[in-house]
Design a protein around this motif. Sequence first.
Motif, short mmCIF file in Angstrom:
data_model
loop_
_atom_site.label_atom_id
_atom_site.label_comp_id
_atom_site.label_asym_id
_atom_site.label_seq_id
_atom_site.Cartn_x
_atom_site.Cartn_y
_atom_site.Cartn_z
N GLY A 67 0.77 -1.24 0.00
CA GLY A 67 0.00 0.00 0.00
C GLY A 67 0.80 1.28 0.00
N CYS A 68 0.05 2.38 0.13
CA CYS A 68 0.63 3.73 0.16
C CYS A 68 1.25 3.95 1.53
CB CYS A 68 -0.47 4.76 -0.11
SG CYS A 68 0.17 6.45 -0.21
N ARG A 69 2.43 4.57 1.55
CA ARG A 69 3.14 4.77 2.81
C ARG A 69 2.82 6.13 3.43
NH1 ARG A 69 2.31 0.64 3.84
NH2 ARG A 69 3.54 0.77 5.74
N ALA A 70 2.00 6.91 2.77
CA ALA A 70 1.58 8.19 3.37
C ALA A 70 0.32 7.98 4.20
CB ALA A 70 1.37 9.23 2.28
N ASN A 71 -0.15 9.05 4.81
CA ASN A 71 -1.20 8.87 5.81
C ASN A 71 -2.20 10.04 5.78
OD1 ASN A 71 -2.15 7.11 7.76
ND2 ASN A 71 -1.18 8.23 9.45
N CYS A 72 -2.55 10.49 4.61
CA CYS A 72 -3.40 11.68 4.50
C CYS A 72 -4.77 11.42 5.14
CB CYS A 72 -3.54 12.11 3.05
SG CYS A 72 -1.93 12.35 2.27
N SER A 73 -5.25 12.41 5.86
CA SER A 73 -6.44 12.22 6.71
C SER A 73 -7.72 11.93 5.94
CB SER A 73 -6.72 13.48 7.52
OG SER A 73 -5.61 13.87 8.20
N TYR A 74 -7.79 12.39 4.70
CA TYR A 74 -9.04 12.30 3.94
C TYR A 74 -9.03 11.14 2.95
CZ TYR A 74 -5.71 14.76 1.06
OH TYR A 74 -4.56 15.10 0.39
N CYS A 75 -7.92 10.39 2.90
CA CYS A 75 -7.76 9.42 1.81
C CYS A 75 -8.03 8.00 2.29
CB CYS A 75 -6.34 9.51 1.25
SG CYS A 75 -6.07 8.39 -0.14
N GLY A 76 -8.78 7.28 1.48
CA GLY A 76 -9.10 5.90 1.81
C GLY A 76 -7.90 4.96 1.71
N LEU A 77 -6.82 5.41 1.07
CA LEU A 77 -5.65 4.54 0.92
C LEU A 77 -4.65 4.71 2.06
CD1 LEU A 77 -4.74 5.01 -2.88
CD2 LEU A 77 -6.27 3.33 -1.84
N ALA A 78 -4.94 5.60 3.00
CA ALA A 78 -3.95 5.99 4.00
C ALA A 78 -3.41 4.80 4.80
CB ALA A 78 -4.55 7.02 4.95
N GLY A 248 -0.90 27.05 -15.39
CA GLY A 248 -1.59 25.76 -15.24
C GLY A 248 -3.08 25.88 -15.09
N HIS A 249 -3.72 24.74 -14.89
CA HIS A 249 -5.17 24.69 -14.68
C HIS A 249 -5.47 24.01 -13.35
CE1 HIS A 249 -6.46 26.38 -18.43
NE2 HIS A 249 -5.56 25.65 -19.06
N ASN A 250 -6.70 24.23 -12.89
CA ASN A 250 -7.12 23.73 -11.58
C ASN A 250 -8.18 22.66 -11.71
OD1 ASN A 250 -5.69 25.74 -9.68
ND2 ASN A 250 -6.60 27.04 -11.27
N HIS A 251 -7.96 21.54 -11.05
CA HIS A 251 -8.88 20.41 -11.11
C HIS A 251 -9.51 20.28 -9.72
CE1 HIS A 251 -5.76 18.82 -14.23
NE2 HIS A 251 -6.39 19.89 -14.63
N LEU A 252 -10.78 20.63 -9.65
CA LEU A 252 -11.46 20.71 -8.36
C LEU A 252 -12.12 19.40 -7.96
CD1 LEU A 252 -13.52 24.02 -8.30
CD2 LEU A 252 -11.38 23.54 -7.10
N PHE A 253 -12.08 19.12 -6.70
CA PHE A 253 -12.78 17.97 -6.11
C PHE A 253 -13.56 18.49 -4.91
CE2 PHE A 253 -10.46 14.33 -8.07
CZ PHE A 253 -9.52 15.06 -8.77
N ALA A 254 -14.81 18.06 -4.78
CA ALA A 254 -15.55 18.38 -3.56
C ALA A 254 -15.10 17.42 -2.47
CB ALA A 254 -17.05 18.22 -3.80
N PHE A 255 -14.84 17.96 -1.28
CA PHE A 255 -14.45 17.07 -0.18
C PHE A 255 -15.53 16.02 0.04
CE2 PHE A 255 -15.01 15.90 4.27
CZ PHE A 255 -13.86 15.15 4.43
N PHE A 256 -15.12 14.75 0.09
CA PHE A 256 -16.04 13.66 0.34
C PHE A 256 -15.54 12.90 1.57
CE2 PHE A 256 -17.32 9.23 0.05
CZ PHE A 256 -18.69 9.38 -0.09
N PRO A 257 -16.38 12.75 2.59
CA PRO A 257 -15.94 12.04 3.81
C PRO A 257 -15.82 10.54 3.56
CG PRO A 257 -18.21 12.83 4.06
CD PRO A 257 -17.76 13.26 2.72
N GLU A 258 -14.63 10.12 3.15
CA GLU A 258 -14.39 8.72 2.81
C GLU A 258 -14.49 7.85 4.07
OE1 GLU A 258 -13.64 7.58 -0.39
OE2 GLU A 258 -13.77 5.58 0.49
N GLN A 259 -15.34 6.82 4.02
CA GLN A 259 -15.51 5.94 5.18
C GLN A 259 -14.17 5.27 5.52
OE1 GLN A 259 -18.08 5.37 7.44
NE2 GLN A 259 -18.60 7.29 6.42
N GLY A 260 -13.80 5.28 6.79
CA GLY A 260 -12.54 4.66 7.21
C GLY A 260 -11.39 5.64 7.23
N SER A 261 -11.57 6.82 6.61
CA SER A 261 -10.51 7.83 6.69
C SER A 261 -10.68 8.59 8.01
CB SER A 261 -10.59 8.80 5.51
OG SER A 261 -11.69 9.68 5.66
N ARG A 262 -9.62 9.34 8.39
CA ARG A 262 -9.70 10.09 9.64
C ARG A 262 -10.71 11.22 9.56
NH1 ARG A 262 -4.49 9.92 12.90
NH2 ARG A 262 -3.38 8.19 11.98
N MET A 263 -11.09 11.62 8.36
CA MET A 263 -12.04 12.72 8.20
C MET A 263 -13.43 12.22 7.82
SD MET A 263 -9.46 15.49 6.45
CE MET A 263 -10.56 16.91 6.39
#
Length: 383
Positions: A67-78, A248-263
């Motif tokens: 898996g991913c070795r990072a730990n971002c609070s909003y990410c399901g892969l953390a 550059g250009h900006n690619h927007l994402f609406a924050f989504f509370p991913e189940q199992g993430s810290r957020m």
Amino acid sequence: MNARVEPMATPVNVYPPVEKDTAPERRSPEYVQMSTAAAITLRLLAGTMHRTACTNCLNLLVTYPEGCRANCSYCGLARHREEDSAYADRNFIRVDWPTARFADVIERVQNGRDHAAFERMCISMITHPQSGEDTVTLLDQWVAALPHIPVSILSNPTTMTYADLEDLKRRGADIFTVALDAVTPEIFEQTRGKTVQSPHRWDTYWRAIEWAAEIFGPEKFGAHLICGMGETEQEMLEVCQRIRDLGGHNHLFAFFPEQGSRMQDRPPVPRDHWRRVQLGRYLIDYAGVRTTAMRFDAEGRVVDFGMEPTELDALIDSGTPFRTSGCPGREDEAISACNRPYGDSSPGDIYSFPFALNGRDVAVVRRQMAGEDVTSFAAETDD
Ligand code: SF4
């Protein structure tokens, strides 16, 4: 995603996410994960997507059992989720990401199983020691087999050097993108930095954006930004302006509370906030409006978009600013090939529209902008 997804009889093996303890040793570069929308478009999974037949971007993700070795609070892969689920069982963003052999994916696209839907391919890196090298391998194989379909790289700046970006460009990468995600140094630090034992640093990410501007050049780089993690509308749009000023250009994402993430317990971004940011981002990226021409209230909300009202009305009526933002397709620079169906919201309450809006969709968006608590589902039930 509201897609009905069932593995189908197919000559290619595709592996849906699996339960803990049964995660097999499938790793890149032999294997990749792909978005459910891409797997449906490629006929690797049976399913339908609400009001859209396909995605025009083949979104791939490098994959490793550890898996991913990072730990971002909003990410399901953390990383912190490794105690409760196998890596293959975690979601990247909202939807499942099934796994398949990369050679099979290439062969399917060569054989037209996507019905020429794919106008772009994207490789998403993760924080893993092999991720950079494997991304290069995947890029080389794709460019050799399908040179007419351009490739975007969704990078991992934490593990990359200036020479890595030059190398990707030389090997044929078309667009280089940085998932900055958080738009203030404080939110970045609290969600992706030392505070959450994650290795990412604000300055490293901005350095990569500046390298991308130099190496890939105007219109050929961008930033992913997540709206609704505590920043104001003004803070978000000022970062959009900074990226645009670099070319550059900006690619927007609406924050989504991913189940199992810290957020997971943080509420989604309010709809009126999100619509104003979508509109402001479009004005900055494609209509030449600057944040200095906009006006904001004391809470940082947009109160004037800096555009003449009839012109602004026509733009809202077009619905274009409210479509998914991302790397472009063949026809129109302002329309993203990467429509990420239901990647940041559900089909009943669409935040990023993966298709062209009709008049009823626009009417709902207008009501949302006015602060009404109404979902896109209303566009299908109102008559
Ligand atoms: S917008 Fe889509 S294609 Fe572009 S980098 Fe992001 S995920 Fe990839």
